[in-house]
Design a protein around this motif. Structure first.
Motif, PDB file in Angstrom:
ATOM      1  N   ALA A  20       0.846  -1.195   0.000  1.00  0.00           N
ATOM      2  CA  ALA A  20       0.000   0.000   0.000  1.00  0.00           C
ATOM      3  C   ALA A  20       0.879   1.241   0.000  1.00  0.00           C
ATOM      4  CB  ALA A  20      -0.916   0.005   1.215  1.00  0.00           C
ATOM      5  N   SER A  21       0.291   2.369  -0.379  1.00  0.00           N
ATOM      6  CA  SER A  21       1.039   3.623  -0.387  1.00  0.00           C
ATOM      7  C   SER A  21       0.913   4.307   0.971  1.00  0.00           C
ATOM      8  CB  SER A  21       0.502   4.546  -1.470  1.00  0.00           C
ATOM      9  OG  SER A  21      -0.826   4.918  -1.180  1.00  0.00           O
ATOM     10  N   ALA A  24      -2.433   5.896   1.410  1.00  0.00           N
ATOM     11  CA  ALA A  24      -3.507   5.044   1.920  1.00  0.00           C
ATOM     12  C   ALA A  24      -3.457   4.957   3.436  1.00  0.00           C
ATOM     13  CB  ALA A  24      -3.397   3.650   1.301  1.00  0.00           C
ATOM     14  N   PRO A  44      -4.533  14.342  -1.427  1.00  0.00           N
ATOM     15  CA  PRO A  44      -4.158  13.903  -2.767  1.00  0.00           C
ATOM     16  C   PRO A  44      -5.184  14.281  -3.836  1.00  0.00           C
ATOM     17  CG  PRO A  44      -3.694  12.175  -1.210  1.00  0.00           C
ATOM     18  CD  PRO A  44      -4.398  13.261  -0.446  1.00  0.00           C
ATOM     19  N   LEU A  45      -4.681  14.664  -5.001  1.00  0.00           N
ATOM     20  CA  LEU A  45      -5.525  15.014  -6.139  1.00  0.00           C
ATOM     21  C   LEU A  45      -5.306  14.024  -7.286  1.00  0.00           C
ATOM     22  CD1 LEU A  45      -7.309  17.096  -7.762  1.00  0.00           C
ATOM     23  CD2 LEU A  45      -5.153  18.181  -8.431  1.00  0.00           C
ATOM     24  N   CYS A  46      -4.041  13.867  -7.706  1.00  0.00           N
ATOM     25  CA  CYS A  46      -3.787  13.112  -8.948  1.00  0.00           C
ATOM     26  C   CYS A  46      -3.548  11.631  -8.702  1.00  0.00           C
ATOM     27  CB  CYS A  46      -2.588  13.709  -9.690  1.00  0.00           C
ATOM     28  SG  CYS A  46      -1.005  13.367  -8.899  1.00  0.00           S
ATOM     29  N   GLY A  47      -3.076  11.262  -7.519  1.00  0.00           N
ATOM     30  CA  GLY A  47      -2.819   9.855  -7.211  1.00  0.00           C
ATOM     31  C   GLY A  47      -1.655   9.262  -7.974  1.00  0.00           C
TER      32      GLY A  47
ATOM     33  N   ASP B  47      -2.143  -3.537  -7.658  1.00  0.00           N
ATOM     34  CA  ASP B  47      -3.371  -3.462  -6.858  1.00  0.00           C
ATOM     35  C   ASP B  47      -3.181  -4.330  -5.621  1.00  0.00           C
ATOM     36  OD1 ASP B  47      -6.005  -3.847  -5.813  1.00  0.00           O
ATOM     37  OD2 ASP B  47      -6.845  -3.320  -7.767  1.00  0.00           O
ATOM     38  N   THR B 120     -10.644  14.316  -6.213  1.00  0.00           N
ATOM     39  CA  THR B 120      -9.457  13.774  -6.886  1.00  0.00           C
ATOM     40  C   THR B 120      -9.727  13.672  -8.384  1.00  0.00           C
ATOM     41  OG1 THR B 120     -10.321  11.550  -6.664  1.00  0.00           O
ATOM     42  CG2 THR B 120      -8.841  12.289  -4.914  1.00  0.00           C
ATOM     43  N   GLY B 121      -8.719  13.272  -9.117  1.00  0.00           N
ATOM     44  CA  GLY B 121      -8.935  12.862 -10.495  1.00  0.00           C
ATOM     45  C   GLY B 121      -9.748  11.570 -10.506  1.00  0.00           C
ATOM     46  N   GLY B 124      -7.178   9.181 -10.974  1.00  0.00           N
ATOM     47  CA  GLY B 124      -6.455   9.465  -9.731  1.00  0.00           C
ATOM     48  C   GLY B 124      -7.002   8.651  -8.571  1.00  0.00           C
ATOM     49  N   ALA B 127      -6.195   5.033  -9.041  1.00  0.00           N
ATOM     50  CA  ALA B 127      -4.802   4.744  -8.680  1.00  0.00           C
ATOM     51  C   ALA B 127      -4.641   4.683  -7.169  1.00  0.00           C
ATOM     52  CB  ALA B 127      -3.886   5.823  -9.269  1.00  0.00           C
ATOM     53  N   LEU B 128      -5.242   5.631  -6.463  1.00  0.00           N
ATOM     54  CA  LEU B 128      -5.142   5.648  -4.999  1.00  0.00           C
ATOM     55  C   LEU B 128      -5.768   4.381  -4.403  1.00  0.00           C
ATOM     56  CD1 LEU B 128      -6.080   9.403  -4.445  1.00  0.00           C
ATOM     57  CD2 LEU B 128      -3.895   8.361  -3.767  1.00  0.00           C
ATOM     58  N   GLN B 131      -3.785   1.278  -4.533  1.00  0.00           N
ATOM     59  CA  GLN B 131      -2.698   1.251  -3.560  1.00  0.00           C
ATOM     60  C   GLN B 131      -3.206   1.332  -2.130  1.00  0.00           C
ATOM     61  OE1 GLN B 131      -0.558   4.300  -5.993  1.00  0.00           O
ATOM     62  NE2 GLN B 131       1.183   3.036  -5.459  1.00  0.00           N
ATOM     63  N   GLY B 132      -4.467   0.922  -1.930  1.00  0.00           N
ATOM     64  CA  GLY B 132      -4.960   0.733  -0.573  1.00  0.00           C
ATOM     65  C   GLY B 132      -5.753   1.882   0.026  1.00  0.00           C
ATOM     66  N   TRP B 133      -5.983   2.953  -0.734  1.00  0.00           N
ATOM     67  CA  TRP B 133      -6.769   4.098  -0.240  1.00  0.00           C
ATOM     68  C   TRP B 133      -8.157   3.595   0.133  1.00  0.00           C
ATOM     69  CZ3 TRP B 133      -5.491   9.241   0.372  1.00  0.00           C
ATOM     70  CH2 TRP B 133      -6.515  10.189   0.395  1.00  0.00           C
ATOM     71  N   PRO B 134      -8.653   3.968   1.352  1.00  0.00           N
ATOM     72  CA  PRO B 134      -9.926   3.396   1.798  1.00  0.00           C
ATOM     73  C   PRO B 134     -11.136   3.975   1.054  1.00  0.00           C
ATOM     74  CG  PRO B 134      -9.022   4.920   3.450  1.00  0.00           C
ATOM     75  CD  PRO B 134      -8.012   4.836   2.361  1.00  0.00           C
TER      76      PRO B 134
END
Ligand SMILES: Cc1cc2nc3c(=O)[nH]c(=O)nc-3n(C[C@H](O)[C@H](O)[C@H](O)COP(=O)(O)OP(=O)(O)OC[C@H]3O[C@@H](n4cnc5c(N)ncnc54)[C@H](O)[C@@H]3O)c2cc1C
Ligand code: FES
Lengths: 81, 428
Positions: A20-21, A24, A44-47, B47, B120-121, B124, B127-128, B131-134
């Motif tokens: 994960a980033s 996140a 974050p906007l663009c990710g 992912d 966000t995009g 975008g 992508a988040l 990578q684990g963004w909730p």
């Protein structure tokens, strides 16, 4: 399916899947990553490493893009918000 | 690892992966650079919850003879090679041939509320989330333009998001005309139908766009313009993207000539993907938005040409030309409604790094004058967001790329002789 990684965000313990980033991990604690020059809250906007809105401090290093950085065990992350 | 490669590939998306693998198969010493911690680029981004698609796994499996240089950002160009920043410090990497496979980013347009956390995009947020963004259980509004909105919705739903709706700015008549064209592209039609089936139950509204986002500490509500009037929608996340623009900063720094499709540049190449600079090739989205199939074919072509196997590259041309035609079809049908150019109000922030509003940019006719007077475009993103948006809005073209193309540590830049004097490096 994947192993979990433990780290801290603003002093709070956080657990996310390996790979994960940092973004996140931060999002589990706060949606305010940095403060803009006129003191508004940003996240974050663009990710994908382009906008620089996700900058945080990682293990003492400032201005690290959270979306471009993978978490590691024991990492200490601090936001500006 | 040596700091010199026969073939150096910048960008490890589908184009760069194909280029690196092809060049290595011809016996070249190949380095594959990417700023991301893992190869894959945009579409094959890792992912955390799902296995990579088979084509991606196969591409990753063919890198045995390639030096994969992950978390390596190219920040500048020197006479002897590329100046690269890594978590361990700076490096100078030289090459015989260079293949630019730097891909594309999303076109993000300013509107009232777009700086709120949670906006966000579209790609975008996809992508988040990978990578684990909730996003599980979150109410998400997706808006903007192009097929990426559907791909993003699909990924977000697989990660447990509640997608409230997809709002496409292109009018219904045009989207339906595009759908009819798909009969000439059976494989694409099958993909599109599969995607629509997976998204059954998610409203797909055409001729609709987000006018404003509201909220306090984060986005809470959006105003959407539809053909039948304005609609307000409560949500937790808003994902808006207006298509893609090629990443050309590195090519511009190298002095490669550009072509323009509307206001945005892409790298100019000949039939064999040679740029205007000797020994430098461009493949994939960097040479114009074309999609995954174009990226893979052009990557392979560039890998052949860069190692002197032009005949093999020629053999791929008909297939590649056909895929490029599909890309052209897409950009024609998803052209932006001029009303989107008027979304930003005088009080809307355009430059998010330096907090400059549209009103403050009123009297300026070029990026350089605006930058010196207001700092617009001077921040960390170096105008990638605001400069691209202003070009799209028809204000003024973006200023040319200048080193470093990404903010870099002073230690990385210490050896650099080409730093501009007027905007000294800023770490923030
Ligand atoms: C956010 C986003 C999401 C997308 N999602 C999808 C999708 O779901 N399905 C789909 O079919 N298409 C998607 N696309 C379209 C995508 O552009 C293509 O499908 C495909 O990924 C293009 O391949 P490429 O190799 O040309 O470029 P990319 O995949 O964009 O790869 C370019 C790579 O170059 C690297 N790079 C660029 N500049 C530098 C530098 N200076 N130093 C080091 N590395 C650098 C980047 O980090 C990136 O990894 C998406 C695009 C974006 C922007
Ligand atoms: S979210 Fe844009 S750089 Fe990280």
């Amino acid at each position: 399916m994947s192993a979990q990684v433990k780290l801290s965000v603003n002093g709070l313990p956080v657990e996310v899947p390996a790979g994960a980033s940092v973004a996140a991990a931060v999002a589990q604690v706060t949606m305010q990553f940095r403060r803009s020059v006129s003191d508004t809250r940003r996240a974050p906007l663009c990710g994908m490493g382009v906008c620089f809105e996700c900058r945080v401090q990682v293990d003492g290093v400032a201005h690290v893009r959270a979306c471009m950085t993978a978490v590691t065990e024991g990492m200490q992350v601090t936001t500006d918000a | 690892m040596p700091d010199r490669y026969d073939v150096l590939v910048a960008g490890a998306g589908p184009a760069g992966l194909a280029a690196a693998q092809t060049a290595a198969a011809h016996g070249a010493r190949v380095g594959l650079i990417d700023a991301q911690p893992r190869p894959g680029g945009q579409v094959w981004r890792h992912d955390v919850r799902r296995e990579a698609p088979r084509a991606a796994r196969e591409a990753f499996g063919k890198l045995r003879d390639v030096d994969v240089l992950a978390s390596h950002s190219v920040v500048a160009v020197e006479s002897s090679g590329l100046r690269v920043e890594t978590p361990q410090g700076g490096r100078l990497i030289s090459y015989g041939s260079l293949i630019l496979a730097t891909g594309a980013r999303e076109l993000l347009l300013p509107f009232s509320g777009w700086t709120l956390p949670g906006v966000t995009g579209a790609g975008g947020l996809q992508a988040l989330a990978k990578q684990g963004w909730p996003v599980a259980g979150k109410r998400v509004v997706i808006a903007g333009s192009g097929p990426l909105l559907l791909a993003a919705a699909d990924t977000l739903r697989k990660h447990g998001a509640r997608v409230l709706g997809i709002y496409e700015q292109a009018p219904a008549a045009v989207v339906h005309a595009f759908a009819r064209q798909l009969r000439h592209w059976p494989a694409r039609a099958v993909q599109a139908i599969g995607l629509r089936l997976r998204l059954a139950g998610v409203p797909y509204r055409l001729g609709s766009f987000v006018r404003r986002a509201h909220g306090g500490d984060g986005v809470q509500r959006v105003d959407i313009e539809t053909p039948t009037g304005t609609q307000a929608l409560d949500c937790d996340l808003l994902a808006v993207g207006y298509g893609l623009v090629p990443n050309t900063e590195l090519a511009q720094l190298l002095g490669c000539a550009m072509d323009y499709l509307g206001p945005h540049p892409h790298v100019s190449v000949d039939r064999l993907l040679r740029t205007s600079v000797g020994g430098v090739y461009a493949a994939g989205e960097a040479g114009g938005i074309g999609g995954l199939a174009v990226a893979r074919l052009e990557g392979a072509m560039a890998g052949h040409v860069a190692t002197g196997h032009s005949v093999a590259a020629h053999a791929l041309l008909p297939q590649r030309d056909r895929e490029r035609r599909f890309g052209a079809l897409l950009s024609r049908h998803f052209a932006l409604d001029p009303r989107l150019h008027a979304l930003a109000e005088d009080s809307t922030l355009i430059c998010r790094c330096e907090d400059v509003t549209l009103g403050e940019l009123g009297g300026f006719t070029n990026a350089r004058a605006a930058k010196l007077a207001t700092r617009c475009g001077m921040g960390a993103c170096q105008g990638r967001i605001c400069g691209t948006a202003l070009a799209e809005l028809g204000r003024f073209p973006r200023d040319g790329a200048r080193p470093p193309i990404f903010p870099a540590r002073l230690a990385t830049l210490a050896g650099l002789t080409t730093l501009p004097s007027d905007d000294a490096y800023r770490g923030s």
